[in-house]
Motif scaffolding. Structure first.
Motif, PDB file in Angstrom:
ATOM      1  N   HIS A 233      -0.271  -6.149   6.069  1.00 52.99           N
ATOM      2  CA  HIS A 233      -1.537  -5.825   5.431  1.00 52.99           C
ATOM      3  C   HIS A 233      -2.456  -7.039   5.419  1.00 52.99           C
ATOM      4  CE1 HIS A 233      -4.394  -4.741   2.260  1.00 52.99           C
ATOM      5  NE2 HIS A 233      -4.087  -3.486   2.511  1.00 52.99           N
TER       6      HIS A 233
ATOM      7  N   VAL B 208      -5.106  -5.856   8.030  1.00 55.85           N
ATOM      8  CA  VAL B 208      -6.184  -5.247   7.252  1.00 55.85           C
ATOM      9  C   VAL B 208      -7.125  -6.311   6.687  1.00 55.85           C
ATOM     10  CG1 VAL B 208      -6.767  -3.733   5.323  1.00 55.85           C
ATOM     11  CG2 VAL B 208      -4.728  -3.275   6.687  1.00 55.85           C
TER      12      VAL B 208
ATOM     13  N   SER C 219      -7.123  -0.852  16.877  1.00 53.74           N
ATOM     14  CA  SER C 219      -6.231   0.074  16.195  1.00 53.74           C
ATOM     15  C   SER C 219      -5.018   0.293  17.097  1.00 53.74           C
ATOM     16  CB  SER C 219      -6.967   1.386  15.890  1.00 53.74           C
ATOM     17  OG  SER C 219      -6.114   2.279  15.216  1.00 53.74           O
TER      18      SER C 219
ATOM     19  N   THR D  86      -1.476   5.889  15.440  1.00 57.42           N
ATOM     20  CA  THR D  86      -2.059   6.557  14.272  1.00 57.42           C
ATOM     21  C   THR D  86      -2.072   8.069  14.421  1.00 57.42           C
ATOM     22  OG1 THR D  86      -4.279   6.264  15.203  1.00 57.42           O
ATOM     23  CG2 THR D  86      -3.527   4.599  13.631  1.00 57.42           C
TER      24      THR D  86
ATOM     25  N   THR E 205      -1.734   0.376   8.359  1.00 63.53           N
ATOM     26  CA  THR E 205      -2.676  -0.748   8.436  1.00 63.53           C
ATOM     27  C   THR E 205      -3.763  -0.463   9.463  1.00 63.53           C
ATOM     28  OG1 THR E 205      -1.456  -2.038  10.132  1.00 63.53           O
ATOM     29  CG2 THR E 205      -0.835  -2.377   7.830  1.00 63.53           C
TER      30      THR E 205
ATOM     31  N   ALA F  42      -6.409   1.938   8.240  1.00 66.21           N
ATOM     32  CA  ALA F  42      -7.412   1.224   7.447  1.00 66.21           C
ATOM     33  C   ALA F  42      -8.434   0.541   8.347  1.00 66.21           C
ATOM     34  CB  ALA F  42      -6.724   0.191   6.548  1.00 66.21           C
TER      35      ALA F  42
ATOM     36  N   ALA G 264     -10.921   3.130   9.544  1.00 65.13           N
ATOM     37  CA  ALA G 264     -11.857   3.540   8.492  1.00 65.13           C
ATOM     38  C   ALA G 264     -12.967   2.519   8.309  1.00 65.13           C
ATOM     39  CB  ALA G 264     -11.103   3.763   7.179  1.00 65.13           C
ATOM     40  N   MET G 265     -12.612   1.246   8.200  1.00 66.22           N
ATOM     41  CA  MET G 265     -13.644   0.224   7.975  1.00 66.22           C
ATOM     42  C   MET G 265     -14.557   0.089   9.193  1.00 66.22           C
ATOM     43  SD  MET G 265     -11.700  -3.497   8.185  1.00 66.22           S
ATOM     44  CE  MET G 265     -10.227  -3.052   7.259  1.00 66.22           C
TER      45      MET G 265
END
Length: 248
Positions: free
Chosen positions: A115, A119, A143, A147, A160, A163, A166-167
């Protein structure tokens, strides 16, 4: 070290530039005339090798170390790009680690370590990119195709990277009006030393057969995808590109 003192037209920061995919990305961008800051965390010798190869092929590059999860050290990385080359146009965030175990058996210290790097490190670098990229710039985060493949033992790692996606997608919308693209590349199985380490020949063959193209990806395959997003692919924004040879 650099091969020329002229101000380059474009400048890239490649995190994880000492790694298999990161090194290929750095070389590909340099071949297109981009000056490259090759970031490393612990692999100074490998980063120097990437720089030496770039300069031997007529490109421009310099190596710089940083703990990307440390805001001050990451800021110093961007300052190095400013000092050496006058600014930043492209940020490619390949740095990351992958630790695998079934979710019920995942060591929480390992999860926290992933993380922090995958992340927090991506967040810190993305924040710096949002603040410093020049118009016409591009941020490319990393990425993974895992996923959406739901493979056992990958839960913590995929979390991770979820995330990161998403960002990335939100930041693309937040930079409206800046003429900066923000995308993520999600590689599938790619033949890097890290990926191949510890895998049997049968496992590698099975993973290679999963794609309709019936081979593993190569670091150069991924680097070509990045180079497109960093250069001519200006109408692609706020997307996750699955560079995996067609794995579902």
């Amino acid at each position: 070290m650099t091969t020329t003192q002229r101000t380059p037209e474009r400048v890239a920061v490649v995190t994880g530039g000492s790694g298999g995919i990161g090194g290929a990305v750095a070389r590909r961008l340099a071949a297109a005339g981009t000056a490259v800051v090759v970031h490393y965390s612990g692999g100074r010798a490998r980063a120097d090798e990437v720089v030496e190869r770039i300069t031997a092929e007529g490109g421009t590059a310099v190596a710089a170390r940083a703990d990307l999860a440390d805001a001050d050290e990451a800021a110093a990385l961007f300052a190095a790009a400013e000092e050496h080359f006058g600014g930043v146009d492209v940020v490619v965030n390949t740095a990351g680690i992958m630790l695998l175990a079934p979710l019920a058996e995942m060591d929480l210290d390992d999860f926290d370590r992933m993380h922090r790097i995958n992340v927090r490190g991506t967040f810190v670098v993305s924040r710096l990119a949002a603040r410093t990229l020049r118009p016409g710039g591009a941020l490319i985060n990393f990425s993974t195709s895992v996923t959406r493949l739901q493979q056992p033992t990958y839960a913590a790692y995929a979390a991770t990277k979820g995330a990161v996606e998403a960002m990335t997608l939100i930041l693309a919308r937040e930079l409206r009006g800046r003429d900066i693209t923000v995308n993520a590349v999600a590689p599938g199985p790619t033949a890097t030393p890290l990926f191949l380490d510890g895998k049997s020949e049968q496992t590698v063959e099975r993973l290679a057969a999963a794609a309709p193209l019936e081979r593993l990806g190569t670091p150069d395959d991924i680097a070509e995808t990045v180079a497109f997003l960093a250069g001519p692919g200006r109408w692609i924004n706020g997307q996750v590109l699955y560079a995996n040879g067609g794995i579902a």
